[in-house]
Design a protein around this motif. Structure first.
Motif, PDB file in Angstrom:
ATOM      1  N   MET A   1       2.221 -22.377  -0.470  1.00 23.14           N
ATOM      2  CA  MET A   1       1.196 -21.943   0.468  1.00 23.14           C
ATOM      3  C   MET A   1       0.958 -20.459   0.289  1.00 23.14           C
ATOM      4  SD  MET A   1       2.483 -23.991   3.851  1.00 23.14           S
ATOM      5  CE  MET A   1       1.007 -23.649   4.776  1.00 23.14           C
ATOM      6  N   ILE A   2      -0.268 -20.016   0.569  1.00 28.21           N
ATOM      7  CA  ILE A   2      -0.640 -18.633   0.292  1.00 28.21           C
ATOM      8  C   ILE A   2      -1.169 -17.979   1.547  1.00 28.21           C
ATOM      9  CG2 ILE A   2      -2.158 -17.162  -1.066  1.00 28.21           C
ATOM     10  CD1 ILE A   2      -2.149 -19.292  -3.197  1.00 28.21           C
ATOM     11  N   GLU A   3      -0.579 -16.854   1.911  1.00 26.86           N
ATOM     12  CA  GLU A   3      -1.020 -16.107   3.083  1.00 26.86           C
ATOM     13  C   GLU A   3      -1.869 -14.944   2.636  1.00 26.86           C
ATOM     14  OE1 GLU A   3       0.827 -13.651   6.859  1.00 26.86           O
ATOM     15  OE2 GLU A   3       1.996 -13.982   5.061  1.00 26.86           O
ATOM     16  N   VAL A   4      -2.974 -14.717   3.316  1.00 27.83           N
ATOM     17  CA  VAL A   4      -3.835 -13.584   3.020  1.00 27.83           C
ATOM     18  C   VAL A   4      -3.906 -12.698   4.248  1.00 27.83           C
ATOM     19  CG1 VAL A   4      -6.130 -12.866   2.315  1.00 27.83           C
ATOM     20  CG2 VAL A   4      -5.186 -14.995   1.432  1.00 27.83           C
ATOM     21  N   GLN A   5      -3.517 -11.425   4.118  1.00 31.20           N
ATOM     22  CA  GLN A   5      -3.535 -10.497   5.231  1.00 31.20           C
ATOM     23  C   GLN A   5      -4.317  -9.251   4.852  1.00 31.20           C
ATOM     24  OE1 GLN A   5       0.379  -9.492   6.520  1.00 31.20           O
ATOM     25  NE2 GLN A   5       0.853 -11.543   7.262  1.00 31.20           N
ATOM     26  N   SER A   6      -4.677  -8.456   5.845  1.00 32.12           N
ATOM     27  CA  SER A   6      -5.361  -7.188   5.608  1.00 32.12           C
ATOM     28  C   SER A   6      -4.375  -6.038   5.608  1.00 32.12           C
ATOM     29  CB  SER A   6      -6.418  -6.961   6.700  1.00 32.12           C
ATOM     30  OG  SER A   6      -7.444  -7.925   6.610  1.00 32.12           O
ATOM     31  N   SER A   7      -4.739  -4.849   5.021  1.00 27.98           N
ATOM     32  CA  SER A   7      -3.946  -3.620   5.024  1.00 27.98           C
ATOM     33  C   SER A   7      -4.896  -2.387   5.118  1.00 27.98           C
ATOM     34  CB  SER A   7      -3.144  -3.565   3.713  1.00 27.98           C
ATOM     35  OG  SER A   7      -4.013  -3.427   2.630  1.00 27.98           O
ATOM     36  N   ASN A   8      -5.052  -1.466   4.725  1.00 28.06           N
ATOM     37  CA  ASN A   8      -6.161  -0.450   4.499  1.00 28.06           C
ATOM     38  C   ASN A   8      -6.161   0.543   3.215  1.00 28.06           C
ATOM     39  OD1 ASN A   8      -8.295   1.313   4.451  1.00 28.06           O
ATOM     40  ND2 ASN A   8      -7.696   2.179   6.384  1.00 28.06           N
ATOM     41  N   GLY A  52       7.476 -21.313  -3.216  1.00 37.51           N
ATOM     42  CA  GLY A  52       7.619 -21.737  -1.836  1.00 37.51           C
ATOM     43  C   GLY A  52       6.496 -21.174  -0.981  1.00 37.51           C
ATOM     44  N   GLN A  53       6.408 -19.845  -0.936  1.00 39.66           N
ATOM     45  CA  GLN A  53       5.381 -19.170  -0.161  1.00 39.66           C
ATOM     46  C   GLN A  53       4.857 -17.988  -0.957  1.00 39.66           C
ATOM     47  OE1 GLN A  53       7.644 -18.309   3.410  1.00 39.66           O
ATOM     48  NE2 GLN A  53       6.886 -20.143   4.439  1.00 39.66           N
ATOM     49  N   ILE A  54       3.566 -17.780  -0.863  1.00 37.96           N
ATOM     50  CA  ILE A  54       2.923 -16.656  -1.546  1.00 37.96           C
ATOM     51  C   ILE A  54       2.153 -15.858  -0.507  1.00 37.96           C
ATOM     52  CG2 ILE A  54       1.314 -15.911  -3.332  1.00 37.96           C
ATOM     53  CD1 ILE A  54       1.820 -18.557  -4.760  1.00 37.96           C
ATOM     54  N   GLY A 187       1.608  -4.147  -6.230  1.00 41.51           N
ATOM     55  CA  GLY A 187       3.028  -4.430  -6.283  1.00 41.51           C
ATOM     56  C   GLY A 187       3.269  -5.928  -6.194  1.00 41.51           C
ATOM     57  N   ILE A 188       3.913  -6.500  -7.204  1.00 39.59           N
ATOM     58  CA  ILE A 188       4.262  -7.920  -7.208  1.00 39.59           C
ATOM     59  C   ILE A 188       5.772  -8.023  -7.024  1.00 39.59           C
ATOM     60  CG2 ILE A 188       4.175 -10.082  -8.489  1.00 39.59           C
ATOM     61  CD1 ILE A 188       1.802  -9.000 -10.039  1.00 39.59           C
ATOM     62  N   ASN A 189       6.185  -8.744  -6.002  1.00 34.31           N
ATOM     63  CA  ASN A 189       7.599  -8.799  -5.646  1.00 34.31           C
ATOM     64  C   ASN A 189       8.038 -10.246  -5.427  1.00 34.31           C
ATOM     65  OD1 ASN A 189       7.807  -5.747  -5.154  1.00 34.31           O
ATOM     66  ND2 ASN A 189       6.190  -6.334  -3.730  1.00 34.31           N
ATOM     67  N   ASP A 200       9.862 -17.316  -3.335  1.00 36.36           N
ATOM     68  CA  ASP A 200       8.727 -16.725  -2.631  1.00 36.36           C
ATOM     69  C   ASP A 200       8.221 -15.520  -3.414  1.00 36.36           C
ATOM     70  OD1 ASP A 200       9.017 -18.556  -0.550  1.00 36.36           O
ATOM     71  OD2 ASP A 200      10.431 -17.255   0.519  1.00 36.36           O
ATOM     72  N   VAL A 201       6.974 -15.176  -3.197  1.00 38.17           N
ATOM     73  CA  VAL A 201       6.389 -14.013  -3.865  1.00 38.17           C
ATOM     74  C   VAL A 201       5.439 -13.313  -2.901  1.00 38.17           C
ATOM     75  CG1 VAL A 201       4.562 -15.448  -4.881  1.00 38.17           C
ATOM     76  CG2 VAL A 201       5.048 -13.211  -5.850  1.00 38.17           C
ATOM     77  N   SER A 202       5.434 -11.993  -2.957  1.00 41.24           N
ATOM     78  CA  SER A 202       4.479 -11.210  -2.168  1.00 41.24           C
ATOM     79  C   SER A 202       3.712 -10.283  -3.103  1.00 41.24           C
ATOM     80  CB  SER A 202       5.190 -10.395  -1.076  1.00 41.24           C
ATOM     81  OG  SER A 202       6.109  -9.489  -1.645  1.00 41.24           O
TER      82      SER A 202
END
Length: 256
Positions: A1-8, A52-54, A187-189, A200-202
């Motif tokens: 599953m992939i989560e999309v969030q905002s930052s600035n 697992g989660q992205i 940044g890929i973590n 998992d990956v962020s």
């Protein structure tokens, strides 16, 4: 599953000063109109099945027009599959071009790489034709991926950046004044140094760096300053925090 969030006094060579090379055709890349959509579709399902989660943060920082150099950390071969789905056609409507090592453009793999926008570079002896092709891609307003650390590093530390990405960006900007080249730090973590099924990956996308702000006329000093600021940005984006993965509700990324 992939989560999309905002930052600035300019020292940059212009494209016309780079001599033509009869072997330029060997470095060209293109986007296959039939292979690329298939690759995106299959790749997306591979990623969502394997990980697992992205989590993706900062997609609002991705320029939707103009030349962009994506400058991600390099932690695994999975990076080159994750980047198109975090920043590519499903998000921006744009396809990515990849600068890859010459060994990755050989044989059957090379056939696919070239048709998916990849083109080769010899890390030990970069050719003039590769430089010309890269500048031309930026001049056409493409999105180009270059890993500034050079190789894969699994210790979660940002290693010394190669100066080539800054010099290349400054060359393109000075060759076409007002071009508006931007460098986008990413940044890929991963939750595990060697990602495996269920890891998992962020992906953290930082603010775009305007290359023109660093073009002051001294190519060596300008590139040094640009590289230093890019390194700082990558360092800030490269801290893996498991709590940011496990405490959020995840949403599917749009289909490409």
């Amino acid at each position: 599953m992939i989560e999309v969030q905002s930052s600035n006094q300019t020292c940059h060579p212009t494209l016309t000063e780079i001599p033509a090379n009869p072997k330029l055709v060997s470095t060209t890349s293109w986007i296959s109109p039939w292979l690329t959509p298939v690759a995106y579709f299959l790749g997306r399902h591979l990623l969502t099945s394997f990980f697992g989660q992205i989590k993706i943060v900062g997609q609002e920082n991705i320029p939707t027009t103009g030349p962009v150099l994506l400058a991600p950390t390099h932690r695994a071969r999975w990076d080159s599959l994750l980047l198109p789905y975090a920043t590519g056609r499903g998000i921006t409507g744009r396809d990515l071009r990849f600068m890859v090592t010459i060994t990755e453009c050989q044989g059957l793999q090379g056939w696919f790489v070239r048709r998916l926008g990849g083109f080769p570079v010899d890390p030990q002896r970069p050719s003039i034709s590769t430089l010309r092709h890269t500048v031309e891609l930026l001049q056409r307003g493409e999105m180009l991926v270059i890993y500034p650390e050079g190789g894969i590093f699994r210790d979660r530390e940002v290693h010394t950046l190669k100066p080539g990405i800054a010099r290349l960006a400054l060359t393109a900007e000075s060759s076409y004044p007002g071009l508006g080249v931007k460098i986008l730090p990413i940044g890929i973590n991963y939750s595990d140094p060697y990602p495996h099924w269920g890891s998992d990956v962020s992906i953290h996308i930082g603010s775009a760096i305007k290359v023109a702000d660093y073009a002051h006329g001294n190519v060596k000093q300008d590139a040094k300053c640009l590289t230093a600021d890019l390194a700082k940005a990558l360092q800030n984006l490269s801290c893996y925090d498991e709590s940011t993965i496990t405490t959020h509700t995840f949403a599917e990324m749009p289909n490409s």
